[in-house]
Design a protein around this motif. Sequence first.
Motif, mmCIF file in Angstrom:
data_model
loop_
_atom_site.group_PDB
_atom_site.id
_atom_site.type_symbol
_atom_site.label_atom_id
_atom_site.label_comp_id
_atom_site.label_asym_id
_atom_site.label_seq_id
_atom_site.Cartn_x
_atom_site.Cartn_y
_atom_site.Cartn_z
ATOM 1 N N LEU A 35 0.801 -1.105 -0.013
ATOM 2 C CA LEU A 35 0.099 -0.038 -0.160
ATOM 3 C C LEU A 35 0.741 1.451 0.001
ATOM 4 C CD1 LEU A 35 -3.025 1.198 0.182
ATOM 5 C CD2 LEU A 35 -2.872 1.052 2.755
ATOM 6 N N ALA A 38 2.258 1.576 -3.312
ATOM 7 C CA ALA A 38 1.255 2.193 -4.332
ATOM 8 C C ALA A 38 1.408 3.521 -4.300
ATOM 9 C CB ALA A 38 -0.026 1.585 -3.964
ATOM 10 N N PHE A 39 1.540 4.285 -2.969
ATOM 11 C CA PHE A 39 1.733 5.632 -2.788
ATOM 12 C C PHE A 39 2.741 6.207 -3.447
ATOM 13 C CE2 PHE A 39 -1.198 5.153 1.078
ATOM 14 C CZ PHE A 39 -2.314 5.767 0.551
ATOM 15 N N SER A 42 2.034 6.047 -7.184
ATOM 16 C CA SER A 42 1.202 6.988 -7.455
ATOM 17 C C SER A 42 1.573 8.424 -7.546
ATOM 18 C CB SER A 42 -0.085 7.137 -6.547
ATOM 19 O OG SER A 42 -0.476 5.794 -6.423
ATOM 20 N N ALA A 43 2.504 8.819 -6.549
ATOM 21 C CA ALA A 43 3.070 10.160 -6.570
ATOM 22 C C ALA A 43 3.787 10.355 -7.736
ATOM 23 C CB ALA A 43 3.878 10.404 -5.328
ATOM 24 N N ILE A 46 1.412 10.483 -10.992
ATOM 25 C CA ILE A 46 0.634 11.723 -10.978
ATOM 26 C C ILE A 46 1.422 13.068 -11.035
ATOM 27 C CG2 ILE A 46 -0.812 13.245 -9.509
ATOM 28 C CD1 ILE A 46 -1.659 10.703 -7.888
ATOM 29 N N GLY A 49 1.665 13.234 -14.709
ATOM 30 C CA GLY A 49 0.308 14.217 -15.174
ATOM 31 C C GLY A 49 0.453 15.311 -15.083
ATOM 32 N N PHE A 238 -0.242 0.452 -14.964
ATOM 33 C CA PHE A 238 -0.556 1.838 -15.018
ATOM 34 C C PHE A 238 0.522 2.583 -15.682
ATOM 35 C CE2 PHE A 238 -3.265 0.516 -11.596
ATOM 36 C CZ PHE A 238 -4.369 1.328 -11.624
ATOM 37 N N LEU A 242 -0.337 5.344 -18.654
ATOM 38 C CA LEU A 242 -0.089 6.653 -18.579
ATOM 39 C C LEU A 242 1.128 7.156 -19.233
ATOM 40 C CD1 LEU A 242 -0.868 6.762 -14.764
ATOM 41 C CD2 LEU A 242 -2.320 7.776 -16.899
ATOM 42 N N LEU B 55 -7.996 4.804 -19.343
ATOM 43 C CA LEU B 55 -8.119 4.793 -17.946
ATOM 44 C C LEU B 55 -8.955 3.782 -17.232
ATOM 45 C CD1 LEU B 55 -7.550 8.502 -17.016
ATOM 46 C CD2 LEU B 55 -5.793 6.747 -16.938
ATOM 47 N N THR B 58 -7.783 0.263 -17.730
ATOM 48 C CA THR B 58 -6.681 0.188 -16.824
ATOM 49 C C THR B 58 -7.208 -0.043 -15.515
ATOM 50 O OG1 THR B 58 -5.305 1.795 -18.228
ATOM 51 C CG2 THR B 58 -4.632 1.033 -15.776
ATOM 52 N N ILE B 83 -6.948 -1.897 2.921
ATOM 53 C CA ILE B 83 -6.081 -1.847 1.637
ATOM 54 C C ILE B 83 -6.896 -0.798 0.699
ATOM 55 C CG2 ILE B 83 -5.053 -2.631 -0.359
ATOM 56 C CD1 ILE B 83 -4.078 -3.668 2.547
ATOM 57 N N ILE B 87 -6.557 4.336 -0.361
ATOM 58 C CA ILE B 87 -6.728 4.675 -2.015
ATOM 59 C C ILE B 87 -7.252 6.003 -2.375
ATOM 60 C CG2 ILE B 87 -6.847 3.937 -4.354
ATOM 61 C CD1 ILE B 87 -4.978 2.291 -2.941
ATOM 62 N N ILE B 90 -5.231 8.847 -2.876
ATOM 63 C CA ILE B 90 -4.504 8.716 -4.268
ATOM 64 C C ILE B 90 -5.572 9.662 -5.105
ATOM 65 C CG2 ILE B 90 -3.974 7.503 -6.222
ATOM 66 C CD1 ILE B 90 -2.824 5.483 -4.184
ATOM 67 N N LEU B 93 -5.214 13.089 -4.538
ATOM 68 C CA LEU B 93 -3.869 13.672 -5.093
ATOM 69 C C LEU B 93 -4.167 14.014 -6.654
ATOM 70 C CD1 LEU B 93 -1.122 14.510 -4.170
ATOM 71 C CD2 LEU B 93 -0.219 12.300 -4.880
ATOM 72 N N VAL B 94 -4.790 13.121 -7.283
ATOM 73 C CA VAL B 94 -4.990 13.128 -8.602
ATOM 74 C C VAL B 94 -5.729 14.535 -9.110
ATOM 75 C CG1 VAL B 94 -6.243 12.195 -10.761
ATOM 76 C CG2 VAL B 94 -5.058 10.805 -9.081
ATOM 77 N N LEU B 97 -3.360 17.665 -8.009
ATOM 78 C CA LEU B 97 -2.387 17.844 -8.957
ATOM 79 C C LEU B 97 -2.587 18.266 -10.333
ATOM 80 C CD1 LEU B 97 0.785 16.057 -7.749
ATOM 81 C CD2 LEU B 97 -0.226 18.134 -7.088
ATOM 82 N N MET B 98 -3.800 17.774 -10.969
ATOM 83 C CA MET B 98 -4.309 18.279 -12.246
ATOM 84 C C MET B 98 -4.876 19.739 -12.110
ATOM 85 S SD MET B 98 -3.898 15.734 -13.962
ATOM 86 C CE MET B 98 -2.541 15.074 -12.956
#
Lengths: 246, 109
Positions: A35, A38-39, A42-43, A46, A49, A238, A242, B55, B58, B83, B87, B90, B93-94, B97-98
């Motif tokens: 987990l 995964a962060f 992701s960071a 992203i 992006g 991913f 991406l 997406l 995915t 778990i 998430i 996340i 955060l998407v 930050l977009m």
Amino acid sequence: MATTATIETGKNRWGGGTAPMNASYGKLMMWFFLLSDAFSFSALLITYGLIRYAHPAYAGSVEDFQFSTEYWPIPEKVFEAVPFLHGVEAPLVFVGIMTFILILSSVTMVLAVEAGHRMDRKNVIKWMLWTIIGGLAFLGCQAWEWSHFIHGTAEGLQVGGETIFGANLKVNQYGPPLFASLFFFITGFHGFHVFSGVVINFIIFFNVVVGTYDKRGHYEMVEKSGLYWHFVDLVWVFVFTLFYLI
Amino acid sequence: MSSHEETHHTHVIPEDKEKTKKIWRVAGILGFVTIIEFIFAFTMPRGILLVAIFLGLTVVKAFYIVAEFMHLKHEQKTLIWSIIGPIVLIVWLVIALMVEGSAIFSLRY
């Protein structure tokens, strides 16, 4: 195991003396590590992006696309080379092969875990070996991909009276400098995960061969390294979307 | 460890064909979705719709890997939510930050 009472009521489950999530300590901690990993990924993705969004996009048609440091490149125009086929444009074919290699090695890992549940040492050995081979094949592909990315195409790119070939951290022929930096960082971080996954798988494979888990009475270590290996595959799914598709 | 030589005749449980079949079926789904992504990549015009499809596919692939290969679907509910719950961060955060990315873009160009 036979002396452990199965606790049906949720009340007593957290009272101690039992694994409340029906998973051993090691397996649970592997999940929480994944987990946190995964962060991290992701960071990174992203951030890709964010930086891509902060750059101008290419506005023309895909056929007329030319490399320029002014706008973000179309990935399928960057990643179109395949080993042994010099000069042939095959967009995304090689990265597609890499994706299938990683998916297949994930499948062989599940089969190894499944064989482990049945205490079937011979089949665990077989499937673990295929998983390791798949991991090494993927790493080999990535090494080639990096080498091609760094050395660039024969034509290069004209920038301010100078011709640039390939990519480094300061400048690259494909697009803005950050494009190559992100490529190195993200696929590098993932590649290092694959590498450590192969090392872990090999250690577990060795233990299986010498019979450590038969003596222990269960093959849970195969399951734990399997979780890590699937996670590496998950991250690639991913990265593939991406970085290469969008 | 006991001093006498340990001779383990571990009992091998025979293979359950159904289980193995299911594993290969999930593998087939993953491969199939990837092939669909390839077809879309070369037949559809680039744009928001294509990005959304990529997406979405995915997430489908991620679901099968986590639920079936990592076996999370068959774990206890508390473990699943421990778990899946975080998430959400996340997703946050998407979005954050977009918004930030487009602000940087309009500042620079």
